[in-house]
Design an enzyme around this catalytic site. Sequence first.
Site, short mmCIF file in Angstrom:
data_model
loop_
_atom_site.label_atom_id
_atom_site.label_comp_id
_atom_site.label_asym_id
_atom_site.label_seq_id
_atom_site.Cartn_x
_atom_site.Cartn_y
_atom_site.Cartn_z
CB ALA A 62 -0.85 0.04 1.27
N GLY A 101 0.48 -5.07 0.68
CA GLY A 101 -0.71 -5.23 -0.24
C GLY A 101 -0.01 -5.78 -1.56
CD GLU A 104 -2.97 -7.59 2.39
OE1 GLU A 104 -2.44 -6.32 1.90
OE2 GLU A 104 -3.26 -7.90 3.22
CD GLU A 124 1.31 -5.84 5.11
OE1 GLU A 124 2.15 -6.75 5.37
OE2 GLU A 124 0.59 -5.87 3.93
N1 3HC Z 1 4.41 3.57 0.39
C1 3HC Z 1 4.88 4.68 -0.10
N2 3HC Z 1 6.43 5.04 -0.57
C2 3HC Z 1 7.17 3.85 -0.46
C3 3HC Z 1 6.94 2.62 0.04
C4 3HC Z 1 5.38 2.44 0.37
N3 3HC Z 1 4.88 1.27 0.32
N4 3HC Z 1 7.84 1.77 -0.04
C5 3HC Z 1 9.00 2.54 -0.32
N5 3HC Z 1 8.59 3.83 -0.52
C6 3HC Z 1 9.30 5.19 -1.06
C7 3HC Z 1 10.49 5.42 0.19
O1 3HC Z 1 9.95 6.04 1.06
C8 3HC Z 1 11.64 5.98 -0.71
O2 3HC Z 1 11.00 7.27 -1.12
P1 3HC Z 1 12.16 8.34 -1.18
O3 3HC Z 1 13.07 7.90 -2.36
O4 3HC Z 1 11.60 9.53 -1.49
O5 3HC Z 1 13.14 8.27 0.23
C9 3HC Z 1 11.51 5.35 -2.26
O6 3HC Z 1 10.01 4.66 -2.33
C10 3HC Z 1 12.30 4.09 -2.29
O7 3HC Z 1 12.23 3.12 -1.16
P2 3HC Z 1 13.75 2.51 -0.83
O8 3HC Z 1 14.85 3.63 -0.32
O9 3HC Z 1 13.10 2.02 0.55
O10 3HC Z 1 14.18 1.44 -1.80
P3 3HC Z 1 14.88 0.17 -1.71
O11 3HC Z 1 14.96 -0.46 -3.05
O12 3HC Z 1 16.14 -0.14 -0.86
O13 3HC Z 1 13.80 -0.65 -0.95
C11 3HC Z 1 11.70 -1.89 -0.83
C12 3HC Z 1 12.50 -1.10 -1.53
C13 3HC Z 1 12.16 -3.13 -0.29
C14 3HC Z 1 10.12 -1.85 -1.76
C15 3HC Z 1 11.44 -0.96 0.69
O14 3HC Z 1 10.92 0.34 0.03
C16 3HC Z 1 10.35 -1.41 1.49
O15 3HC Z 1 10.52 -2.26 2.22
N6 3HC Z 1 9.04 -0.68 1.31
C17 3HC Z 1 8.11 -0.72 2.31
C18 3HC Z 1 7.03 -2.07 1.93
C19 3HC Z 1 6.15 -2.24 2.88
O16 3HC Z 1 6.37 -2.15 3.99
N7 3HC Z 1 5.03 -2.66 2.28
C20 3HC Z 1 3.82 -2.72 3.20
C21 3HC Z 1 3.14 -1.53 3.04
S1 3HC Z 1 1.55 -1.54 4.22
C22 3HC Z 1 0.40 -2.41 3.47
O17 3HC Z 1 0.65 -2.83 2.28
C23 3HC Z 1 -0.95 -2.51 3.78
C24 3HC Z 1 -1.70 -3.30 3.07
O18 3HC Z 1 -1.60 -4.70 3.90
C25 3HC Z 1 -2.99 -3.05 3.38
#
Ligand code: 3HC
Length: 685
Positions: A62, A101, A104, A124
């Site tokens: 998400a 997500g 998912e 998450e």
């Molecule tokens: N939403 C919004 N922005 C995100 C994001 C997300 N899910 N994931 C990454 N970003 C942004 C980062 O803030 C960063 O922004 P910036 O360049 O402005 O600083 C940019 O994307 C690049 O991210 P990274 O520097 O972390 O890039 P990497 O290549 O090192 O890593 C990644 C990539 C492994 C995908 C890592 O970004 C990550 O772990 N992201 C989060 C994944 C996550 O937690 N997903 C679950 C979200 S909650 C959800 O899905 C709820 C659902 O169940 C309803």
Amino acid sequence: MSVITTRREGEVLVVTSNNPPVNALGQAVRAGLADAMAEAAGDDAIQAVVICCEGRTFFAGADITEFGKPPVGPSLPEVIDAIEASAKPVVAAIHGTALGGGLEVALGCHYRIAVASARLGLPEVKLGILPGAGGTQRLPRVVGVAEALPMIVTGNPIPAAQAGKIGLVDKLVAEDGLAESGVAFARSVIGKADHPVSSKRTDKIGEIPSDSDFFDEFRKTQMRRLKGFEAPEACIEAVKAAIDLPYEEGVKKERELFGKLVTGTQSKALRHVFFAERAAAKIDGIPADTPVLPVKKVGILGAGTMGGGIAMNFLTAGYAVTILEREQEALDRGVSIIRKNYERSAAKGRFTADQVERAMGLLTPTLDMNDLADCDLVIEAVFENMDVKKDVFRKLDGIVKPGAILASNTSYLNVDEMAAETKRPGSVLGLHFFSPANVMRLLEIVRAAKTEPAVLKTAMDLAKKIGKVAVVSGVCFGFIGNRMLSPRQRAAQAMLLQGAKPWDVDKALTDFGMPMGPFQMSDLAGLDLGWDKANSKSETIRDVLCERDRRGQKTGKGFYDYDENRRPSPSKEVEAIIDEFAAKSGLEQRVFSQDEIRERLLFPMINEGAKILEEGMAQRASDIDTVWINGYGWPAYTGGPMFWADTIGLDKVVAGLKAHAAASGAEPDICKLLEDKAAKGETFN
Ligand code: 3HC
Ligand code: NAI
């Protein structure tokens, strides 16, 4: 251009997302996916759908930036339900990371194919929430509870090959031509009588009943890691609901738990931590086109506690490392500790024997500083003494090739003074690792007055390559982390004289979520660090403890007594020593509540953090939070010291500091920035 595009490959509709950088499932993506599913449904010529992503990754989850804002439809659960309800088979074609997500969405698809380098997970929980788009209900149905529970509760992703083994991925495909592989796979399933629907599967979900020991056993293995966090228990509850309830009700339960968590303080704090780490990588005054200097060979001075650990970081990442000591014996000892550490990790399954040998093969031990001449980066980790450091920098400058970076791992000392010993101050900076250096994630990068942008950027780049979270600090005594430690230690000492016991003080912090309190920390580090034995005259509690050979864990006793397994217990002898000093001080003796102890220890840290900000030693409050979470084990679910201060209110912090000062008869030394912010009702973050 729309973030979601569709194209036809004969009877297959290929749906592609292009939402850099990580294809987060923001509103436009969700709407585009819903439209694409409608397009597939409405066209008789289409018999199957492939969902894939452009750029570096499949949907990474998400869009976290949308959390806390009013929701705009379609919601992710609606989109995923529409995918799953499609009469035409839908194939997820995964590369990069299918996270949260994103996974998912893939679980809503009827089939999943992935390239071998892909990783799949539900992280998450690390954001203080749980999968909120059916993940806790679909994943256990697809892979079984035994596999799903650890994925959901720890949040750690698994590699595609493992996903293949547990039935999360149907087929592993070549890295190149993923969309084409998706189309071929889709064609192979067209015409099948039934396509697997995750939410309707019952074949694996009954394997472990919700009242089995499995859950308690699992809790036990995770307890230490998850202590204090709210989300993991909610994850367990949701997975149990997947076993006990029909899918529709399980989803309701999941949503209810998600709703509670996402609006809570822990989730806000953990989201702050996520963005704080990424913000720390952005440095003021460094233009985007600043070059990164090539670093292939690294030199390290000193094979002691820190030098060895620092070397391991680079060896593990594949860099050639030359390590220098003064004497053969120290060199041999240092190298053998490095090998032992690798072998211990290999025994735990973290490295293969081959990897250990490869890393050790990259290490060159030497007693001759001339062997560092062709290094691109040299880090000194010799004794914490300015004269020794200056001497080292002067010599290195004469030997190491021009343009190479010279760095100090000093904990406290002035890096500008070291730089001034060289003819290349622009190439000098601090690289402050934390002990144990091969384990702790934090690296403080100390930007000296003359450090050139390219040198700083190279250090940031290297930090990422060796898996560290880097935070830039200016030059000040103790930089960000250790500087904030000092007022905490002083407050702890002061409380001893007013009636508090070391174990009560420590408990207030461990209950808060810190791995140890100030006195446990002193015992671990050694009470004799910086103690002048020759001139010790029983003037402080520390003097007396050291004089009685209570020098910490290494002598079996310090503030605590230790048994043979290094388990601490309160010491009567220490209590008597403290009582004597307290009586001499003439200060009123009283009982401190745990709340008061916590405030007396932590509020001065916040005050010091504010001074660090005011002086520009840290660029932003969230950098300070990143330091404390990754370098000292500050509980992430509070967001770090500055975020925690925000949540309790800066006015309360200022009032507390004033009250504590008044109680000790001292003048409060409150930072102006903190006082101003408190007066205006502002926050740090
Ligand atoms: N939403 C919004 N922005 C995100 C994001 C997300 N899910 N994931 C990454 N970003 C942004 C980062 O803030 C960063 O922004 P910036 O360049 O402005 O600083 C940019 O994307 C690049 O991210 P990274 O520097 O972390 O890039 P990497 O290549 O090192 O890593 C990644 C990539 C492994 C995908 C890592 O970004 C990550 O772990 N992201 C989060 C994944 C996550 O937690 N997903 C679950 C979200 S909650 C959800 O899905 C709820 C659902 O169940 C309803
Ligand atoms: P240590 O005493 O374990 O190791 C220092 C090593 O440097 C010794 O083996 C010594 O023989 C060697 N040495 C001294 N002078 C040398 C020279 N001229 N050339 C080559 N080798 C030389 O000390 P430790 O704990 O590893 O600390 C090193 C530095 O790291 C210090 O500046 C310290 O402040 C800093 N530091 C220490 C941390 C810790 O927790 N121990 C944490 C972060 C930084």
